[in-house]
Motif scaffolding. Sequence first.
Motif, PDB file in Angstrom:
ATOM      1  N   ALA A 126       0.828  -1.204   0.000  1.00 41.96           N
ATOM      2  CA  ALA A 126       0.000   0.000   0.000  1.00 41.96           C
ATOM      3  C   ALA A 126       0.862   1.254   0.000  1.00 41.96           C
ATOM      4  O   ALA A 126       0.546   2.245  -0.669  1.00 41.96           O
TER       5      ALA A 126
ATOM      6  N   GLY B  49       0.737   3.881  -2.923  1.00 40.66           N
ATOM      7  CA  GLY B  49       0.247   5.210  -2.574  1.00 40.66           C
ATOM      8  C   GLY B  49       1.200   6.306  -3.001  1.00 40.66           C
ATOM      9  O   GLY B  49       0.785   7.353  -3.531  1.00 40.66           O
TER      10      GLY B  49
ATOM     11  N   VAL C  87      -3.188   4.198   1.295  1.00 41.85           N
ATOM     12  CA  VAL C  87      -3.176   4.823  -0.029  1.00 41.85           C
ATOM     13  C   VAL C  87      -3.737   6.234   0.035  1.00 41.85           C
ATOM     14  O   VAL C  87      -3.153   7.181  -0.518  1.00 41.85           O
TER      15      VAL C  87
END
Length: 511
Positions: free
Chosen positions: A185, A189, A228
């Motif tokens: 993530a 992100g 994210v």
Amino acid sequence: MRTARLTLDPAFTVAPVPRRLFGSFVEHMGRCVYTGIYEPGHPSADADGLRGDVLELVKELGPTVVRYPGGNFVSGFEWEDSVGPKDQRPRRLDRAWRTTETNQFGLAEFSTWARAAGVEPMMAVNLGTRGLQDACNLLEYSNHASGSKFSDLRVAHGSKDPFDIKLWCLGNELDGPWQTGHKTAHEYGRLAAETGRAMRLIDPDVELVAVGSSSRSMPTFGQWEDTVLELAYDTVDYISLHAYYEEHDGDAGSFLASGRDMDLFIEAVVATADAVRARGRHSKKINLSFDEWNVWYQSRPHHMPGTEPWDPTEPDERAPRLIEDEYSVTDAVVVGTLLHSLLRHADRVHIGAQAQLVNVIGLLRSEPGGPAWKQSIAYPFERMRHLAVGEVLQVGVRSDRYETAQFGDVDIVDAAATWDEENSVLALFVANRDLSESAGVSVDLRGFASLTAVRSAEVLAAAEGQDRHTTNADQHDAVGLRPLTGVEFADGRLRVELPPLSWGVVTLHAR
């Protein structure tokens, strides 16, 4: 007979019906593109190789937005291969679906098809094997008028006018280990935020969709969205949701309640997004793009490549048959209730894409050189797309309930409704989940003083001699909508009797 009482009032609304809620999806997978929407040599094909019979069915369905070119395919997509003279386009090994991509249908062909179909394109960029620079190059090629390297390349390829694509997905399902270029993530992100910021420097008007969880059952669900959005909140406009449903081990009751899972999924993502908003003191809201959803029987044996090597003897021009599910009456009722869920959450779900459009778990089916037809699941989509107009109404439901293994007690009758004040038309979408009993539905409409008559009433259910497993595979119109009889409207109250296992729509108007 089962019973339910519904209450509707024009004073209690959810949100305007989002134009993009009724979208679909075209991926370079199986026969969705090749022999689906594109088949040079087909009797109905035009000069661009677009199948006219499929195009006419797409126009009848009326999807407003179509996501392209994937899906898992996009995480290895090299967009430059799909533009320019066709005889100079290279063949590539598609790692996602273990096939050979001929690139005979690419960005310009999709833009031509989208214009012909009257749909807004929703383009995905490759953040699996590629990244920021490639996304910017693709955007420049697509949207910049002229006077730069990639815009001039587009002009040289024969497309003088920009494609003007405003809706962009920043990758696909990068939370999944199956994805080429799978990321954590935090990795994703950062990449999404950096890529989105750079894309806005080229075209400030683009709308950006960040990758959310591939399903509510992912072990990283919730934490993925939180991380994210913590990194990309100010850059993106939407976060995506993906969900597929099927009947397991004959548990029809839980399958028919799949809309409950969709409700919970949406509400959890909204809560996470709003928590990030509060924590970061952001002013805007992140809305949702449910850009992959459908019934998909993943447990059935399908030709799903993944381990076998490429077969050099397989003709590259003939796409393999991948996950070509044949949809039943039961599947159509489930799809109707999933559409209800999206409509009920129209305040935050602004984009939807039922995956996919043709052949691959498709609303439509086609045969090479042969006919094209609608599957059972196309009918709820088509009716809701055309009749859901104006404001989404809150629906008060008091229904008999039944016990499910997955979701506990669930309403037998599921419903959604819209109110078109300008034309004084109310549309009620309603499903009976009971497999054997009819449902008597009473609807309190006393707040709608202008309504005077029923305009239309249709239902999708098993006809005489059919059962819940009936499909359109042999007779292409075996399952569809037919008139719903026994509908009464008087003194501000509507009465409807739904047959067992059915989905229906009733519209009322001021005559």
